[in-house]
Design an enzyme around this catalytic site. Sequence first.
Site, PDB file in Angstrom:
ATOM      1  CG  ASP A 108      -1.978   1.034   1.296  1.00  0.00           C
ATOM      2  OD1 ASP A 108      -3.001   1.007   0.596  1.00  0.00           O
ATOM      3  OD2 ASP A 108      -1.739   1.954   2.099  1.00  0.00           O
ATOM      4  CG  HIS A 290      -5.831  -2.990   0.002  1.00  0.00           C
ATOM      5  ND1 HIS A 290      -5.052  -2.541  -1.049  1.00  0.00           N
ATOM      6  CD2 HIS A 290      -5.441  -2.277   1.099  1.00  0.00           C
ATOM      7  CE1 HIS A 290      -4.237  -1.580  -0.602  1.00  0.00           C
ATOM      8  NE2 HIS A 290      -4.451  -1.409   0.682  1.00  0.00           N
TER       9      HIS A 290
END
Length: 317
Positions: A108, A290
């Site tokens: 991320d 994610h």
Amino acid sequence: MFNPVDFPEPTLVSVNGVELEVFEAGRRNSGEPIVLCHGWPEHAFSWRHQMRALAAAGHHVIVPNQRGYGNSSRPAEVTDYDIEHLSGDLIALLDHYGYQDATFVGHDWGAFVVWGLTLLHPSRVNKVINLSVPYFERGEKPWTEVMEATLGGDFYFVHFNRQPGVADAVFEDNTFRFLRNMYRKNVPFAEPQPGMALINLARAETPLGEPLMSDSELAVFVSAFESSGFTASINWYRNLDRNWRLLADVDPIIRQPALMIYGDRDVVQRSENLADFVPLVEVVSLDCGHWIQQEKPEETNQLILTWLERQGAAHGH
């Protein structure tokens, strides 16, 4: 089931004008150093499943809470969270341990930092492993402007920049609910609702999908953000265009061997032309959302360890 008490005790390390809370596994100077860089709104603890596996493979595993997170420093100035400062912290950490270079792993925002760090300090990075967020091509216009034009003012990157303090306050009022609703897996696809999605998420009564982690694991993140608040970590987003300017004059090509791991159900967009900027990249994906290394810890470890072993073999170590 992972028990948070298994997580190593941190040390506070003074680097680059700040103190970083650093968690380690493996022995110092005994094996290849590998630095794991978390994303938002996360914590070093998001790498809990990787640390032991990498240490067992002979690495000195260094996992900082980056500036703005956990018990690391939270400078007041927004510009103290630009790519120069964030990458400077990591380089100073290598200096602290006496390493010329290391393998950097990012997820991320951590991936964005690792890409930028590699452009700014190429001699200090020997290999790159990034999860979820691919290399961002530096186009003609600053990134926030591009996002505003294509994704609108409610897109969270844009909102964080144009309405400072608004989202931070909502997250702080709903820390537990926000993080509980955020860390989910197998989330069904839903049509976007009007408004700022993350603010809606922080206020939603019922989370979608399934919990990513146990209550005791979630509590580690919740207590960290209850004590730090969210503003310092959101300040990373508020430097996006500054970073775009800071990277204007660097060679945009990443020359190190790189592994890019995507989640098939991640909402983050993949890169169309990754190999143009990262010619030595190998791209793989896992069937997950994610939070790749937390949702698929064994598979992530296997991919990373196998790739590192192949790199070592190719270079005759």
